[in-house]
Design an enzyme around this catalytic site. Sequence first.
Site, PDB file in Angstrom:
ATOM      1  N   ARG A   1      66.875  -9.245  -6.778  1.00 30.79           N
ATOM      2  CA  ARG A   1      67.697 -10.051  -7.684  1.00 30.79           C
ATOM      3  C   ARG A   1      67.626 -11.525  -7.295  1.00 30.79           C
ATOM      4  NH1 ARG A   1      70.132 -10.313 -12.700  1.00 30.79           N
ATOM      5  NH2 ARG A   1      72.114 -11.448 -12.579  1.00 30.79           N
TER       6      ARG A   1
ATOM      7  N   SER B   1      98.208  19.934   2.350  1.00 33.42           N
ATOM      8  CA  SER B   1      98.186  19.583   3.770  1.00 33.42           C
ATOM      9  C   SER B   1      99.075  20.498   4.616  1.00 33.42           C
ATOM     10  CB  SER B   1      98.651  18.128   3.956  1.00 33.42           C
ATOM     11  OG  SER B   1      97.746  17.232   3.342  1.00 33.42           O
TER      12      SER B   1
ATOM     13  N   GLU C   1      89.444  18.114   3.092  1.00 35.41           N
ATOM     14  CA  GLU C   1      89.300  18.527   4.501  1.00 35.41           C
ATOM     15  C   GLU C   1      90.335  17.842   5.397  1.00 35.41           C
ATOM     16  OE1 GLU C   1      87.424  20.898   5.508  1.00 35.41           O
ATOM     17  OE2 GLU C   1      85.999  21.157   3.876  1.00 35.41           O
TER      18      GLU C   1
ATOM     19  N   GLY D   1      77.056  -6.957  -8.372  1.00 38.50           N
ATOM     20  CA  GLY D   1      77.662  -7.689  -9.475  1.00 38.50           C
ATOM     21  C   GLY D   1      77.971  -6.763 -10.637  1.00 38.50           C
TER      22      GLY D   1
END
Length: 381
Positions: free
Chosen positions: A267, A132, A362, A338
């Site tokens: 589901r 950084s 970035e 799940g």
Amino acid sequence: MNLELTETQTLIRDTARKFAKERVAPRARTIDREEYFPTELFKELGEVGLLGVNIPARYGGSEAGVVSYALAMMEVSAACASTSVAMAVTNMCAELINAYGTDAQREKFVTKLASGEAIVGSFALSEPHAGSDPGALLTSAVRKGDKWVLNGSKQWITSGAYAGVMVVWARTSPAGNKGLSAFIVEGGTKGLIIGKHEDKMGLRASNTVSLTFEDCEIPADQILGKEGDGFKLAMVALDGGRIGIASQACGVARAALDASVRYTKDRKAFGQAVAEFQAPRFMMADMKVQLAAAELLTFRAAHLKENGKPFTREASMAKLYASEMANRVCDKAVQLHGGYGYIDEFPVERYFRDARVQTIYEGTSEIQRMVIARETFKLFS
């Protein structure tokens, strides 16, 4: 800002969507599992104009603008974030050389990047002790006659083992940020040593390596911009790159949401589809709202850049919100699946792993907050 897409933007989006569906998505799971870098795809990406979306046509680009680039990134990212990150860095390098390079550099290097001849581009800024904080960069470049000689090391370099063209930052004087310069280095240059591929949590089909420069000589005319302009060039490139990562985050989040809608409709639990229960529906409603907000922030930043207006703050806002949104959305997607969300039979576990790095590269979320605060306080100075 007109929220309706132009004809060109629609064409780029549809081209990217078709390519992503037909060429990228079918192999995404396999290349992730095998950590395979799909070099063959990047020549094809170049052929359809996606490695130089904002590059002039005379250098092989699509000349379609920054909004088009964001749209293309979203489509490819929804199919495979590993592929899209290499696409993003290639576009970023091509744009930087196009903006600050000489005519000869544009003819040679931008054309190679946009066409896919270079396979991909690499952005070599970070070092083992300088992420950084570019001012801590130690890699050196010394002028010797008609050559620059580079010595030092780089870390976390995307596509570094495959890049035909790299933009490399090195110190040309001890004057802090003002002592940094940028250079164009071709893959395979003598003295450029490729380190081991990093075994990452996510983006496993994206090549990430360290680089070492040992008396690496490049022609004097491969300095990018002026000596001492390196820090400025890095900040310009990162501003634009943050639009790309925000777009990537939106694409991954959209894929996670779409997968969740499909799964919960199929589901069954307690005699009905999971999608019929209020809790999952509310979760997905929140996911959709957050995704839409991130997309608008991203398009706003892209629009400002495309029109030559200041966009530093807006790019950081888009990157911050979109990357953190993608992590939240992918987390919810795993929860909605799940136990199946935790195995690689379903794609949401890959989306979850891929999204995690988006708050780091970035510029971390913390850096984005610093940029946003700095730019906001300027309004009152």
